[in-house]
Motif scaffolding. Structure first.
Motif, PDB file in Angstrom:
ATOM      1  N   THR A  41      -9.173  -3.450  10.860  1.00 53.97           N
ATOM      2  CA  THR A  41      -9.021  -3.865   9.462  1.00 53.97           C
ATOM      3  C   THR A  41      -7.943  -2.999   8.825  1.00 53.97           C
ATOM      4  OG1 THR A  41     -11.354  -4.389   9.451  1.00 53.97           O
ATOM      5  CG2 THR A  41     -10.285  -4.252   7.304  1.00 53.97           C
ATOM      6  N   ALA A  42      -7.024  -3.632   8.084  1.00 48.84           N
ATOM      7  CA  ALA A  42      -5.924  -2.884   7.486  1.00 48.84           C
ATOM      8  C   ALA A  42      -5.588  -3.464   6.116  1.00 48.84           C
ATOM      9  CB  ALA A  42      -4.691  -2.956   8.388  1.00 48.84           C
ATOM     10  N   THR A  43      -4.972  -2.629   5.282  1.00 48.86           N
ATOM     11  CA  THR A  43      -4.506  -3.095   3.978  1.00 48.86           C
ATOM     12  C   THR A  43      -2.995  -3.332   4.054  1.00 48.86           C
ATOM     13  OG1 THR A  43      -6.209  -1.747   2.957  1.00 48.86           O
ATOM     14  CG2 THR A  43      -4.440  -2.510   1.506  1.00 48.86           C
ATOM     15  N   VAL A  44      -2.553  -4.416   3.418  1.00 49.69           N
ATOM     16  CA  VAL A  44      -1.127  -4.729   3.416  1.00 49.69           C
ATOM     17  C   VAL A  44      -0.485  -4.017   2.230  1.00 49.69           C
ATOM     18  CG1 VAL A  44       0.586  -6.595   3.333  1.00 49.69           C
ATOM     19  CG2 VAL A  44      -1.644  -6.983   4.416  1.00 49.69           C
ATOM     20  N   ALA A  45       0.476  -3.126   2.529  1.00 47.84           N
ATOM     21  CA  ALA A  45       1.061  -2.302   1.461  1.00 47.84           C
ATOM     22  C   ALA A  45       2.580  -2.391   1.494  1.00 47.84           C
ATOM     23  CB  ALA A  45       0.618  -0.853   1.636  1.00 47.84           C
ATOM     24  N   PRO A  46       3.216  -2.728   0.352  1.00 52.78           N
ATOM     25  CA  PRO A  46       4.683  -2.743   0.299  1.00 52.78           C
ATOM     26  C   PRO A  46       5.220  -1.366  -0.063  1.00 52.78           C
ATOM     27  CG  PRO A  46       3.764  -3.660  -1.730  1.00 52.78           C
ATOM     28  CD  PRO A  46       2.596  -3.151  -0.931  1.00 52.78           C
ATOM     29  N   GLU A  47       6.424  -1.066   0.433  1.00 49.49           N
ATOM     30  CA  GLU A  47       7.061   0.187   0.028  1.00 49.49           C
ATOM     31  C   GLU A  47       8.566   0.063   0.250  1.00 49.49           C
ATOM     32  OE1 GLU A  47       5.538   4.193   1.449  1.00 49.49           O
ATOM     33  OE2 GLU A  47       7.692   4.334   1.850  1.00 49.49           O
ATOM     34  N   GLY A  48       9.317   0.188  -0.829  1.00 47.42           N
ATOM     35  CA  GLY A  48      10.786   0.155  -0.750  1.00 47.42           C
ATOM     36  C   GLY A  48      11.312  -1.069  -0.024  1.00 47.42           C
ATOM     37  N   GLY A  49      10.757  -2.219  -0.325  1.00 45.43           N
ATOM     38  CA  GLY A  49      11.256  -3.453   0.294  1.00 45.43           C
ATOM     39  C   GLY A  49      10.727  -3.688   1.697  1.00 45.43           C
ATOM     40  N   ARG A  50       9.948  -2.732   2.205  1.00 45.93           N
ATOM     41  CA  ARG A  50       9.356  -2.921   3.541  1.00 45.93           C
ATOM     42  C   ARG A  50       7.847  -3.136   3.411  1.00 45.93           C
ATOM     43  NH1 ARG A  50      11.289   2.306   6.490  1.00 45.93           N
ATOM     44  NH2 ARG A  50      10.787   3.138   4.444  1.00 45.93           N
TER      45      ARG A  50
END
Ligand code: ATP
Length: 368
Positions: free
Chosen positions: A243-252
């Motif tokens: 199980t994982a959380t989807v996290a954006p960072e700096g366009g990635r």
């Protein structure tokens, strides 16, 4: 030869739903492997084609004929079972020729067809023997001969190799594939062994609880499983799920679990995952797509995490590692030379280009 069509076939046994609205078209001359866990409806599917069961609703076609009201003997199908069910008091010759005698074919034609079939199966020297004088593999071939000799439109095979030992099984598998190439008969082959399905089927149909999960070429099911069940069922050892959380960072985009792992999703794998920002998903990684860091040079960006060795299983040609990552146990395929011991912490590199993503609610694949 003929195609076989299931048109929204449901089969109930009392309140048990053995098959639910099955929609399958088996192409003419195709070898379809049908897999799924015990009780998922595989045998029922074959029995419906053979006419040994009637659909509760829906229709079955063989060739262009609707066969719903056709008696088993008029359907032109031959079924090979796990138990060979040879007549013990008859010779191999009489066992093979039995269905032709029942049809009242002339003796000369029977002789020719039995000889041809026996040669095809490499049992021409065994025709005088009784089943008790034959090995398991030879008996299986006689049972196949009895089905082939009729030259049916469709072959139905229900785990025909499961009584054979591993070595003989692998050999007979190869023989069956060759035989199918020669005969070209439409075949539905039931097995609970996904490896057998992968090696034999032109296409594979995966069933679970009487519901078709996915149907496609072996590589499609392996590379683009449509849901978590197929992803976990096809491939051995099975795919790892986290199980994982989807996290954006700096366009990635990253998939992460605090304190355990943080993996960067390569641009070409993002697809519809960006609709899940801040939400939890299930990620899937096959054991062959995880590497002990000392065994791999190429590292995708942000693909490293650490886990603890729980168990080591040396298999000779490879070593399976079972690693503890939080509450989960991950399987990793390593080389036989891998230098680790139980309880040690190790760096793992994930081939992030091979990540799979599943919706946590529906278990459907997010990108296929
Ligand atoms: P296995 O791999 O164990 O042989 P399967 O996938 O072939 O299983 P089926 O034999 O098709 O499964 O059975 C599907 C479901 O229908 C199961 O829940 C089974 O218990 C039920 N079932 C099958 N035949 C009957 C019957 N004659 N009466 C009642 N229930 C049945």
């Amino acid at each position: 030869m003929a195609r076989v069509i299931f048109d929204r076939v449901t089969k109930m046994f009392g309140s048990v739903v053995a098959l639910h609205e099955l929609e399958i078209e088996v192409h003419d001359r195709e070898f379809l492997a049908m897999v799924g866990p015990s009780g998922c409806g595989k045998t029922t599917t074959l029995r419906l084609v053979a006419g040994l069961e009637q659909p509760t609703s829906g229709h079955i076609y063989i060739g262009n004929r609707l066969v719903d009201d056709l008696a088993p003997k008029d359907r032109d199908v031959a079924m090979v079972f796990q138990s060979y069910a040879l007549y013990p008091h008859m010779s191999a010759y009489d066992n093979i020729s039995h269905p032709l005698k029942l049809r009242g074919l002339p003796k000369v034609e029977i002789q020719q067809r039995v000889q041809r079939t026996a040669q095809l199966l490499g049992v021409a020297e065994l025709l005088d023997r009784r089943p008790s004088e034959l090995s398991g593999g030879e008996r299986q071939r006689i049972a196949l001969g009895r089905a082939i000799v009729r030259d049916p439109q469709v072959f139905l095979m229900d785990e025909p190799l499961s009584n054979l030992d591993m070595k003989l099984r692998v050999r007979t598998r190869a023989e069956l594939i060759r035989l199918h190439e020669q005969l070209g008969a439409t075949t539905i082959y039931v097995t609970h062994d996904q490896q057998e399905a992968m090696t034999m089927g032109d296409r594979i149909a995966v069933l679970n609880h009487g519901v078709l999960q996915q149907m496609g070429a072996p590589t499609v099911l392996y590379n683009r499983p449509g849901n978590q069940f197929v992803a976990g069922f096809i491939g051995s050892p099975a795919m790892n799920f986290l199980t994982a959380t989807v996290a954006p960072e700096g366009g990635r985009l990253f998939v992460e679990s605090t304190g355990l792992f943080r993996l960067e999703v390569p641009q070409e794998r993002v697809g519809r995952l960006d609709r899940y920002l801040g939400q939890q998903v299930i990620i899937g990684l096959r054991p062959e797509n995880l590497f002990v860091e000392t065994e791999i040079e190429r590292r995708p960006p942000n693909s490293r995490f650490e886990a603890t060795v729980d168990l080591i299983e040396p298999l000779g040609n490879e070593t399976l590692l079972y690693l503890r990552l939080g509450a989960d146990l991950l399987t990793v395929r390593a080389s036989p030379e891998v230098d680790l011991s139980r309880g040690r912490r190790t760096g793992i590199i994930a081939d992030t280009a091979k990540l799979h993503f599943f919706d946590i609610q529906t278990q459907r694949a997010i990108n296929y």
